[in-house]
Design a protein around this motif. Sequence first.
Motif, PDB file in Angstrom:
ATOM      1  N   ALA A 233       0.863  -1.275  -0.158  1.00 34.43           N
ATOM      2  CA  ALA A 233      -0.060  -0.094   0.137  1.00 34.43           C
ATOM      3  C   ALA A 233       0.738   1.269  -0.058  1.00 34.43           C
ATOM      4  CB  ALA A 233      -0.950   0.178   1.204  1.00 34.43           C
ATOM      5  N   ARG A 234       1.991   1.192   0.927  1.00 32.70           N
ATOM      6  CA  ARG A 234       2.678   2.507   0.875  1.00 32.70           C
ATOM      7  C   ARG A 234       3.488   2.451  -0.471  1.00 32.70           C
ATOM      8  NH1 ARG A 234       6.846   2.408   5.672  1.00 32.70           N
ATOM      9  NH2 ARG A 234       7.998   1.072   4.315  1.00 32.70           N
ATOM     10  N   PHE A 235       3.977   1.415  -1.263  1.00 30.59           N
ATOM     11  CA  PHE A 235       4.642   1.534  -2.293  1.00 30.59           C
ATOM     12  C   PHE A 235       3.848   2.409  -3.253  1.00 30.59           C
ATOM     13  CE2 PHE A 235       6.576  -0.809  -6.165  1.00 30.59           C
ATOM     14  CZ  PHE A 235       7.865  -0.519  -6.007  1.00 30.59           C
TER      15      PHE A 235
ATOM     16  N   ASN B 100      14.611  11.292  -1.144  1.00 35.27           N
ATOM     17  CA  ASN B 100      14.563  11.653   0.314  1.00 35.27           C
ATOM     18  C   ASN B 100      16.048  11.198   0.848  1.00 35.27           C
ATOM     19  OD1 ASN B 100      12.298  12.899   0.435  1.00 35.27           O
ATOM     20  ND2 ASN B 100      11.141  10.988   0.779  1.00 35.27           N
ATOM     21  N   TYR B 101      16.635  10.082   0.433  1.00 31.53           N
ATOM     22  CA  TYR B 101      17.633   9.457   0.962  1.00 31.53           C
ATOM     23  C   TYR B 101      18.881  10.179   0.715  1.00 31.53           C
ATOM     24  CZ  TYR B 101      14.158   6.424   2.687  1.00 31.53           C
ATOM     25  OH  TYR B 101      12.888   5.883   3.342  1.00 31.53           O
ATOM     26  N   ALA B 102      18.983  10.621  -0.638  1.00 30.78           N
ATOM     27  CA  ALA B 102      20.049  11.560  -1.248  1.00 30.78           C
ATOM     28  C   ALA B 102      20.226  12.699  -0.359  1.00 30.78           C
ATOM     29  CB  ALA B 102      19.952  11.715  -2.589  1.00 30.78           C
TER      30      ALA B 102
ATOM     31  N   LEU C 277      13.677   9.612  13.163  1.00 26.46           N
ATOM     32  CA  LEU C 277      15.106   9.369  13.537  1.00 26.46           C
ATOM     33  C   LEU C 277      15.784   8.681  12.438  1.00 26.46           C
ATOM     34  CD1 LEU C 277      16.697   9.155  16.092  1.00 26.46           C
ATOM     35  CD2 LEU C 277      16.460   6.859  15.972  1.00 26.46           C
ATOM     36  N   GLY C 278      16.496   9.588  11.732  1.00 26.93           N
ATOM     37  CA  GLY C 278      17.177   8.957  10.592  1.00 26.93           C
ATOM     38  C   GLY C 278      16.276   8.401   9.463  1.00 26.93           C
ATOM     39  N   ALA C 279      16.527   7.067   9.335  1.00 32.43           N
ATOM     40  CA  ALA C 279      15.699   6.527   8.476  1.00 32.43           C
ATOM     41  C   ALA C 279      14.719   5.383   9.224  1.00 32.43           C
ATOM     42  CB  ALA C 279      16.376   5.522   7.329  1.00 32.43           C
ATOM     43  N   ALA C 280      14.237   5.798  10.239  1.00 37.78           N
ATOM     44  CA  ALA C 280      13.385   5.311  11.211  1.00 37.78           C
ATOM     45  C   ALA C 280      12.398   6.319  11.668  1.00 37.78           C
ATOM     46  CB  ALA C 280      14.207   4.469  12.344  1.00 37.78           C
ATOM     47  N   ASN C 281      11.165   5.651  12.330  1.00 43.42           N
ATOM     48  CA  ASN C 281      10.401   6.702  13.080  1.00 43.42           C
ATOM     49  C   ASN C 281      10.749   6.567  14.547  1.00 43.42           C
ATOM     50  OD1 ASN C 281       8.154   5.051  11.257  1.00 43.42           O
ATOM     51  ND2 ASN C 281       7.922   7.157  11.154  1.00 43.42           N
ATOM     52  N   VAL C 282      10.343   7.720  15.377  1.00 46.50           N
ATOM     53  CA  VAL C 282      10.701   7.966  16.683  1.00 46.50           C
ATOM     54  C   VAL C 282       9.846   7.726  17.697  1.00 46.50           C
ATOM     55  CG1 VAL C 282      10.699  10.494  16.573  1.00 46.50           C
ATOM     56  CG2 VAL C 282      12.651   9.336  17.967  1.00 46.50           C
TER      57      VAL C 282
ATOM     58  N   ASP D 131       4.845   6.729   7.091  1.00 43.59           N
ATOM     59  CA  ASP D 131       3.896   5.846   7.944  1.00 43.59           C
ATOM     60  C   ASP D 131       4.527   4.424   8.030  1.00 43.59           C
ATOM     61  OD1 ASP D 131       1.872   4.953   8.649  1.00 43.59           O
ATOM     62  OD2 ASP D 131       0.600   4.984   7.162  1.00 43.59           O
ATOM     63  N   GLY D 132       5.322   4.603   9.092  1.00 46.21           N
ATOM     64  CA  GLY D 132       6.183   3.417   9.095  1.00 46.21           C
ATOM     65  C   GLY D 132       5.360   2.000   9.568  1.00 46.21           C
ATOM     66  N   VAL D 133       5.670   0.821   8.831  1.00 46.61           N
ATOM     67  CA  VAL D 133       4.898  -0.524   9.247  1.00 46.61           C
ATOM     68  C   VAL D 133       5.599  -1.044  10.695  1.00 46.61           C
ATOM     69  CG1 VAL D 133       4.853  -2.774   8.669  1.00 46.61           C
ATOM     70  CG2 VAL D 133       5.066  -1.000   6.889  1.00 46.61           C
ATOM     71  N   THR D 134       6.818  -0.664  10.919  1.00 43.43           N
ATOM     72  CA  THR D 134       7.213  -0.913  12.563  1.00 43.43           C
ATOM     73  C   THR D 134       6.479   0.031  13.384  1.00 43.43           C
ATOM     74  OG1 THR D 134       9.316  -1.309  11.408  1.00 43.43           O
ATOM     75  CG2 THR D 134       9.146  -1.507  13.722  1.00 43.43           C
ATOM     76  N   ARG D 135       6.328   1.256  13.155  1.00 38.37           N
ATOM     77  CA  ARG D 135       5.751   2.222  13.994  1.00 38.37           C
ATOM     78  C   ARG D 135       4.099   1.764  14.138  1.00 38.37           C
ATOM     79  NH1 ARG D 135       2.148   6.121  13.244  1.00 38.37           N
ATOM     80  NH2 ARG D 135       2.150   7.996  14.306  1.00 38.37           N
ATOM     81  N   ASP D 136       3.645   1.248  13.147  1.00 36.54           N
ATOM     82  CA  ASP D 136       2.054   0.905  13.405  1.00 36.54           C
ATOM     83  C   ASP D 136       2.099  -0.494  14.161  1.00 36.54           C
ATOM     84  OD1 ASP D 136      -0.789   1.237  12.099  1.00 36.54           O
ATOM     85  OD2 ASP D 136      -0.284  -1.049  11.880  1.00 36.54           O
TER      86      ASP D 136
HETATM   87  N1  PLP Z   1      11.160   6.671   8.355  1.00 38.88           N
HETATM   88  C1  PLP Z   1      11.954   6.550   7.274  1.00 38.88           C
HETATM   89  C2  PLP Z   1      12.398   7.840   6.800  1.00 38.88           C
HETATM   90  C3  PLP Z   1      12.385   5.330   6.854  1.00 38.88           C
HETATM   91  O1  PLP Z   1      13.397   5.079   5.818  1.00 38.88           O
HETATM   92  C4  PLP Z   1      12.017   4.213   7.357  1.00 38.88           C
HETATM   93  C5  PLP Z   1      12.498   2.829   6.971  1.00 38.88           C
HETATM   94  O2  PLP Z   1      11.952   2.212   6.312  1.00 38.88           O
HETATM   95  C6  PLP Z   1      10.961   4.228   8.261  1.00 38.88           C
HETATM   96  C7  PLP Z   1      10.747   5.649   8.761  1.00 38.88           C
HETATM   97  C8  PLP Z   1      10.534   3.005   9.201  1.00 38.88           C
HETATM   98  O3  PLP Z   1       9.480   2.474   8.229  1.00 38.88           O
HETATM   99  P1  PLP Z   1       9.176   1.010   8.413  1.00 38.88           P
HETATM  100  O4  PLP Z   1       8.976   0.446   9.667  1.00 38.88           O
HETATM  101  O5  PLP Z   1       8.083   0.663   7.262  1.00 38.88           O
HETATM  102  O6  PLP Z   1      10.426   0.201   7.686  1.00 38.88           O
END
Ligand code: PLP
Length: 353
Positions: free
Chosen positions: A96-98, A200-202, A233-238, A257-262
Amino acid sequence: MTTETLDIKITKTTHSRLAETDFSNLVFGHTFADHMFVADYADGEWKNFQIVPYGEIGLSPAISSLHYGQAFFEGLKAYKHEDGTVSVFRPDKNAARFNKSAQRLCAPELPVDIFIQSIAALVDVDRDWIPTADNHSLYIRPFMFATDPYLGVVPSKTYKFIVLTCPVGPYFSKTLRVKVETEYTRAAEGGFGFAKAAGNYAGAMLPTRHAAEQGFDQMIWTDAKEHLYAEELGAANVMFVIDGKLITPSTRDTVLDGVTRDTVLAIARDWGMPVEERRVAISDIVEAAQNGTLTDAFGAGTAATIAPIGSISYQDQEYTLSDNREFSTKLFKHLNDIRYGRATDTHGWNYVV
Ligand code: PLP
Ligand code: COI
């Protein structure tokens, strides 16, 4: 969404690299499994579904993704249970996020069943590549990019969808020393911070390098307007635990909208823990760190898993958290128990391959 089985042409490698791979020394994203999934979009449809040996692909140097960044990706993981069962964690959420990323970047959507079946078929072919050690898994990287060999700044009419997989161990090896980022911005309102767009990552690389030069492992991104509110937090939710409540920035244009966050929020709610999704002022974090009510803070992400924060620096002050992180320790264990099939998967998160 259709439920027809995808017609995938499978060509297996004649030279598996499995036997020569050192699974005790995996560096994230360096080791690729034997195969990859590839599909093409042209004439308004997805076609040529194939699993082929992992390797180089020939492309024109003019393809628009290289010039204008019409490229985006996902990240999810497959786990091997003790009885040999293989499961992929919540692939429907990534699918869905894709498609949200596709919409924002003017690319074609990929039907959810193609996303899930391509991953399931690839993981099945390379199931021997899934590590079995604790905290190890097979990282799955689906991505799409524009392939029109044309320098006009318009959406491409052709695309490739590819899935790669990598056996991985823990992404971070220690608790994180983080700074609150108040100079650079990851994402702004109206932009595409919510998408997993390559750009976003660049854009995050230079700020991350500067943070590393200052001795930090990661940064807490803040809002673009005032740099007063925590975003990611970087490439993760905080996430923060303050006064027994789990607090995390609400999702919006600027927050993925992180899957791990949810998943973490659902587990916390199952446990009866109060959860707040809201704007999180840095001043509230600092105050909680000063008065001792900030008992836990961590990043949540697929690669990062649950990454504990050891200290937070803001305006030249470093606030150190206690090592007694009851919530994130219990959470990480429970999350792993679900993923490795040791705890009941009450939410139906494991997609068995
Ligand atoms: N935020 C960013 C900017 C990310 O790159 C990621 C990694 O995918 C996440 C949050 C966490 O998302 P997910 O839990 O879906 O991996
Ligand atoms: C993930 O957790 O899947 C990510 O996308 C982070 C990554 C850029 C390594």
